[in-house]
Motif scaffolding. Structure first.
Motif, PDB file in Angstrom:
ATOM      1  N   SER A  40     -12.381   6.945  -3.700  1.00 15.14           N
ATOM      2  CA  SER A  40     -13.021   5.927  -4.836  1.00 15.14           C
ATOM      3  C   SER A  40     -13.922   5.207  -3.676  1.00 15.14           C
ATOM      4  N   SER A  41     -14.144   5.503  -2.618  1.00 12.63           N
ATOM      5  CA  SER A  41     -14.887   4.443  -1.329  1.00 12.63           C
ATOM      6  C   SER A  41     -15.863   5.122  -0.810  1.00 12.63           C
ATOM      7  N   VAL A  42     -16.002   7.660  -1.008  1.00 14.83           N
ATOM      8  CA  VAL A  42     -17.009   7.636  -0.060  1.00 14.83           C
ATOM      9  C   VAL A  42     -18.271   8.227  -0.832  1.00 14.83           C
ATOM     10  N   GLY A  43     -18.600   9.266  -0.718  1.00 19.21           N
ATOM     11  CA  GLY A  43     -19.633   9.626  -1.356  1.00 19.21           C
ATOM     12  C   GLY A  43     -19.642  10.565  -2.199  1.00 19.21           C
ATOM     13  N   PRO A  44     -20.796  11.023  -3.310  1.00 17.70           N
ATOM     14  CA  PRO A  44     -20.415  12.612  -4.151  1.00 17.70           C
ATOM     15  C   PRO A  44     -20.371  13.191  -3.827  1.00 17.70           C
ATOM     16  N   ARG A  45     -20.879  13.743  -2.779  1.00 15.61           N
ATOM     17  CA  ARG A  45     -21.072  15.144  -2.146  1.00 15.61           C
ATOM     18  C   ARG A  45     -19.084  15.306  -1.011  1.00 15.61           C
ATOM     19  N   ARG A  46     -18.312  13.801  -0.822  1.00 17.09           N
ATOM     20  CA  ARG A  46     -17.470  14.812  -0.150  1.00 17.09           C
ATOM     21  C   ARG A  46     -16.531  13.888  -1.485  1.00 17.09           C
ATOM     22  N   THR A  47     -16.105  13.519  -2.596  1.00 16.83           N
ATOM     23  CA  THR A  47     -16.197  13.489  -3.389  1.00 16.83           C
ATOM     24  C   THR A  47     -15.553  15.018  -4.151  1.00 16.83           C
ATOM     25  N   GLN A  89      -0.602  -9.143  -5.061  1.00 12.69           N
ATOM     26  CA  GLN A  89      -0.984  -7.961  -3.762  1.00 12.69           C
ATOM     27  C   GLN A  89      -0.035  -6.389  -4.072  1.00 12.69           C
ATOM     28  N   ILE A  90       1.467  -7.069  -4.280  1.00 10.44           N
ATOM     29  CA  ILE A  90       2.729  -5.505  -4.828  1.00 10.44           C
ATOM     30  C   ILE A  90       2.151  -5.077  -6.513  1.00 10.44           C
ATOM     31  N   ALA A  91       1.628  -6.132  -6.446  1.00 11.41           N
ATOM     32  CA  ALA A  91       1.091  -5.562  -8.472  1.00 11.41           C
ATOM     33  C   ALA A  91       0.298  -4.604  -8.161  1.00 11.41           C
ATOM     34  N   TRP A 136       0.789  -1.230   0.387  1.00 10.54           N
ATOM     35  CA  TRP A 136       0.181  -0.230   0.188  1.00 10.54           C
ATOM     36  C   TRP A 136       0.882   1.360  -0.248  1.00 10.54           C
ATOM     37  N   ALA A 137       2.427   0.994   0.371  1.00 14.20           N
ATOM     38  CA  ALA A 137       2.991   2.612   0.408  1.00 14.20           C
ATOM     39  C   ALA A 137       3.539   2.889  -0.852  1.00 14.20           C
ATOM     40  N   TRP A 138       3.051   2.305  -2.265  1.00 12.88           N
ATOM     41  CA  TRP A 138       3.272   3.160  -3.540  1.00 12.88           C
ATOM     42  C   TRP A 138       1.913   3.263  -3.685  1.00 12.88           C
ATOM     43  N   ARG A 139       0.385   3.259  -3.053  1.00 12.85           N
ATOM     44  CA  ARG A 139      -0.326   4.510  -2.850  1.00 12.85           C
ATOM     45  C   ARG A 139      -0.264   5.206  -3.038  1.00 12.85           C
ATOM     46  N   ARG A 140       0.291   5.513  -1.670  1.00 15.57           N
ATOM     47  CA  ARG A 140       0.802   6.932  -0.523  1.00 15.57           C
ATOM     48  C   ARG A 140       1.890   8.061  -1.579  1.00 15.57           C
ATOM     49  N   LEU A 141       2.257   7.618  -2.662  1.00 12.70           N
ATOM     50  CA  LEU A 141       3.629   8.687  -3.202  1.00 12.70           C
ATOM     51  C   LEU A 141       2.772   9.582  -4.090  1.00 12.70           C
ATOM     52  N   PRO A 142       2.593  10.359  -4.360  1.00 15.54           N
ATOM     53  CA  PRO A 142       2.060  10.970  -5.100  1.00 15.54           C
ATOM     54  C   PRO A 142       2.455  10.731  -6.582  1.00 15.54           C
ATOM     55  N   GLY A 169      -4.669  -7.522  -0.547  1.00 11.03           N
ATOM     56  CA  GLY A 169      -5.389  -7.081  -1.089  1.00 11.03           C
ATOM     57  C   GLY A 169      -6.591  -7.593  -1.345  1.00 11.03           C
ATOM     58  N   ILE A 170      -7.476  -7.441  -0.144  1.00  8.35           N
ATOM     59  CA  ILE A 170      -8.548  -7.826  -0.188  1.00  8.35           C
ATOM     60  C   ILE A 170      -9.091  -6.377  -0.497  1.00  8.35           C
ATOM     61  N   GLN A 171      -8.544  -5.525  -0.033  1.00  6.27           N
ATOM     62  CA  GLN A 171      -9.231  -4.107  -1.044  1.00  6.27           C
ATOM     63  C   GLN A 171      -8.461  -3.687  -2.101  1.00  6.27           C
TER      64      GLN A 171
END
Length: 267
Positions: A221-228, A119-121, A96-102, A150-152
């Motif tokens: 990706s997992s929040v509602g339209p208003r927050r997006t 899961q790394i991929a 998941w650290a790769w998701r945190r990169l900007p 991986g579940i996420q």
């Protein structure tokens, strides 16, 4: 003891490689720690524009090296403890650290992509695979479940029923089928070259806009339209009012020139 994770940065691109080819890049605890440390170090580099993840030798990654890892039960137990400020343990953060990169992260997959390798991929933003690569959520073979985020990540890229089938059966699929299912983004005979082409294209765009886009997709990706919608407004206002690279992109577009960007503003 040498690290089995290498990282070479040039021209704004970090090329991170799993480097244990004699074991098909099977993961050890030290490799997981090194993946976390590498991602953390790269996150602080504002000149970075992209990351390409790959595996040395004949495979991307054959999963966790159980024979080696289970020799040290205390270390395994410690690696399971989550970091309260991140919400992930070492196994999860290595992916998941790769998701945190900007910056965009591209995984170039060939050969085996099993278990922890999948899961790394999936921690990357994009996955390019050879057509004959073999993918498998292999944990069920060992009586386990994917627990390295991986579940996420699975449920983000494939339909829920497909995620369940892959997880419950441990089915082995080709790179071609992985792309059809959504596990992979694209198929290429030379995934490294294809990854280089993709990041070269993205690097023609403002690094601040690319980082903002990644943040938005990751956070909404997992929040509602208003927050997006609220997050969209905040990111766009910052780009319009406070980011010099946006002005450079606009000026270059009007002049039909190739823009030259400064390092992004935010980590």
């Amino acid at each position: 003891m040498r690290s089995h994770i290498t990282c070479r940065t040039a021209d704004g691109i970090a090329r991170v490689q799993l480097d244990r080819p004699e074991k098909l890049n099977a993961l050890t605890l030290d490799m997981l720690d090194d993946l976390v440390a590498t991602a953390r170090r790269l996150r602080g580099d504002r000149s970075l524009r992209a990351v390409i993840l790959s595996g040395a030798g004949d495979s991307f990654c054959a999963g966790l090296d159980f024979a080696t890892v289970l020799k040290n039960p205390r270390a395994v137990a410690a690696a399971f403890v989550p970091r309260p400020w991140l919400g992930t343990n070492t196994f999860q953060e290595a992916c998941w650290a790769w998701r945190r990169l900007p910056v965009p992260v591209v995984a170039a997959v060939h050969g085996h992509c099993f278990g922890g390798g999948v899961q790394i991929a999936l921690g990357a933003d994009f996955r390019v695979t050879t057509p004959d690569a073999t993918w498998s959520v292999l944990e069920s073979k060992w009586g386990l479940i994917p627990d390295m985020s991986g579940i996420q990540s699975l449920t983000e890229v494939v339909h829920l029923d497909v995620a369940k089938r892959l997880t419950m059966t441990g089915a082995v699929v080709s790179g071609e089928e992985a792309a059809v299912l959504g596990l992979a983004t694209a198929v290429a005979e030379d995934p490294q070259a294809a990854a280089e082409e993709l990041v070269a294209e993205i690097m023609t765009r403002s690094p601040d806009a690319v980082a903002a886009a990644k943040r938005l997709f990751e956070k909404t990706s997992s929040v509602g339209p208003r927050r997006t919608f609220a997050k969209e407004r905040a990111e766009q206002l910052r780009l319009l009012l406070r980011t010099p690279n946006t002005r450079r992109a606009r000026q270059a577009a009007f002049a039909r020139e190739t823009p030259e960007f400064a390092p992004r503003q935010r980590r």
